[in-house]
Design an enzyme around this catalytic site. Structure first.
Site, PDB file in Angstrom:
ATOM      1  N   ALA A 218      43.891  41.954  35.485  1.00  0.00           N
ATOM      2  CA  ALA A 218      44.582  42.375  36.711  1.00  0.00           C
ATOM      3  C   ALA A 218      44.223  41.466  37.883  1.00  0.00           C
ATOM      4  O   ALA A 218      45.083  41.139  38.705  1.00  0.00           O
ATOM      5  CB  ALA A 218      44.231  43.825  37.037  1.00  0.00           C
ATOM      6  N   ASP A 219      42.972  41.056  37.980  1.00  0.00           N
ATOM      7  CA  ASP A 219      42.550  40.167  39.062  1.00  0.00           C
ATOM      8  C   ASP A 219      43.291  38.830  39.008  1.00  0.00           C
ATOM      9  O   ASP A 219      43.851  38.365  40.010  1.00  0.00           O
ATOM     10  CB  ASP A 219      41.042  39.910  38.976  1.00  0.00           C
ATOM     11  N   ILE A 220      43.265  38.207  37.834  1.00  0.00           N
ATOM     12  CA  ILE A 220      43.945  36.918  37.678  1.00  0.00           C
ATOM     13  C   ILE A 220      45.451  37.089  37.823  1.00  0.00           C
ATOM     14  O   ILE A 220      46.132  36.294  38.473  1.00  0.00           O
ATOM     15  CB  ILE A 220      43.603  36.285  36.310  1.00  0.00           C
TER      16      ILE A 220
END
Length: 404
Positions: free
Chosen positions: A180-182
């Site tokens: 989710a971060d990337i």
């Protein structure tokens, strides 16, 4: 140096795709810095605005090389760093002055923080009608979860990704990387570029609200499409690409290594079966239930007859979609990774030569380039302030007042 250079230090003549685009990056940790690094690699000027005395929290994550965090170094090339206390009136004024001459502001605070600081989108838009402001947050700027704290595991869980990623016994699995971060960082970069293109047509900037949860959810588009059609919740034991079939699975080798078999299409499965001398398995490719388990068991036994390296050699000329499961050290020596130059080297004033993951896109006319090594905290503060017209005395006063 050009990120696609054949020889270290050899500079290829090229233009930068995003040359002339200026970004003020207030973000920290992973999603925002990943986004701004991608933009910086393509030529955008990135000014990393950091809290005086502290900076991006990731600067202090272990391990360190000589002096700098390995995580910080991995995410912050092609950026300049300036320190600025955005809670001070003088700091806010300087920030507004900077905004007048940039294209993008990127931030990853919790929703509402920019407004509380007095530098929300509406305020920035008054100073620069063409400004593009992009906010990356866990759940987005609105909705019942907007104010909640969270991390990658939470965003993936809300988005249904963790629930889809399970072992055969139904236990959810934590992915090995922060998806989710990337994904949020990639979506932000994509949307920023779309806004820049739109501004070329309209002359106006806009606000972009990126939710890491939303971004992650879109990655399950194919499975959601199936769910909309049949109403069946995907389960590891019932889905084509989650280990139900022998032709699409991970197998252990004699030496404890693993091979990935992705022989979904009949021609690939047929080629694999012929290569291992078990042509009787060809018509059994899509066996289900107990028959599938039996076939998987048979293939497991076959893979245990040879080491991973032996399997690589045995199948190197067989078109059957069977490849080794690489560890990091094996990946770095993989001939395809080497050929694509996915690791580059840059020079850092404190760390010397450091290795970096290369920009993935290969441009024929505007290749990604490293122009700046990851900056020290506040390294470019004076340089940037002088461009705004601040004198040495004024800069010294700002330091005394802890504005910078």
């Amino acid at each position: 140096m050009d990120l696609s250079d054949d020889k270290k230090g050899e500079l290829k003549m090229s233009f930068d795709a995003l040359s002339g685009i200026r970004v003020l990056d207030l973000s920290r940790l992973l999603p925002g810095p990943y986004c701004s690094m991608m933009l910086g690699d393509l030529g955008a000027e990135i000014i990393k605005v950091e809290e005086p005395g502290r900076g991006d929290y990731i600067r202090y994550y272990l391990p360190k090389l000589k002096a700098e965090s390995a995580f910080f170094l991995a995410l912050n090339r092609n950026k300049r760093s300036m320190t600025l206390n955005l809670k001070s009136e003088r700091g806010k004024k300087i920030f507004i002055d900077l905004v007048k001459n940039v294209d993008v502001v990127l931030e990853s605070f919790r929703p509402g923080v920019m407004e509380k600081l007095g530098i929300g989108y509406k305020k920035l838009q008054k100073s620069n009608p063409k400004i593009i402001v992009c906010s990356i947050s866990g759940y987005g700027q609105d909705g019942p979860y907007a104010e909640k704290a969270g991390h990658d595991i939470n965003y993936l869980s809300i988005a249904g990704i963790t629930g889809l990623t399970k072992t055969k016994d139904g236990k959810p699995v934590i992915p090995g990387i922060q998806i989710a971060d990337i994904g949020g960082g990639m979506m932000a970069a994509y949307c920023i570029l779309a806004a820049i293109i739109d501004r070329e047509k309209t002359g106006k900037g806009q606000y972009i609200d990126i939710s890491m949860t939303d971004a992650a959810m879109t990655w399950s588009t194919m499975y959601l499409g199936k769910y909309f059609a049949d109403g069946k919740i995907p389960k590891p034991s019932s889905e084509l690409l989650t280990g139900q079939f022998a032709c699409y699975n991970i197998y252990k080798t004699k030496d404890g290594g693993y091979m990935s078999l992705g022989a979904l299409e009949p021609q690939f499965w047929s080629a694999f079966c012929k290569a291992i001398g078990m042509e009787d398995m060809i018509p059994r490719q899509m066996d289900e239930g107990e028959k599938a388990e039996k076939l998987i068991s048979e293939v497991k036994k076959v893979f245990l007859e040879h080491t991973k390296d032996e399997w690589i050699e045995l199948l190197k000329d067989v078109d059957c979609c069977c490849e080794p499961v690489n560890s990091f050290d094996e990946m770095l020596s993989d001939p395809q990774i080497i050929h694509r130059k996915m690791i580059c080297e840059i020079e850092h004033p404190k760390e010397g030569t450091i290795r970096q993951v290369n920009f993935p896109g290969k441009f024929s006319a505007t290749p990604a380039r490293v122009r700046l090594s990851p900056p020290a905290l506040g390294q470019h503060t004076e340089e940037i302030l002088k461009k705004l017209g601040e004198t040495n005395k004024e800069i010294a006063d700002l330091r005394k007042e802890k504005v910078i």
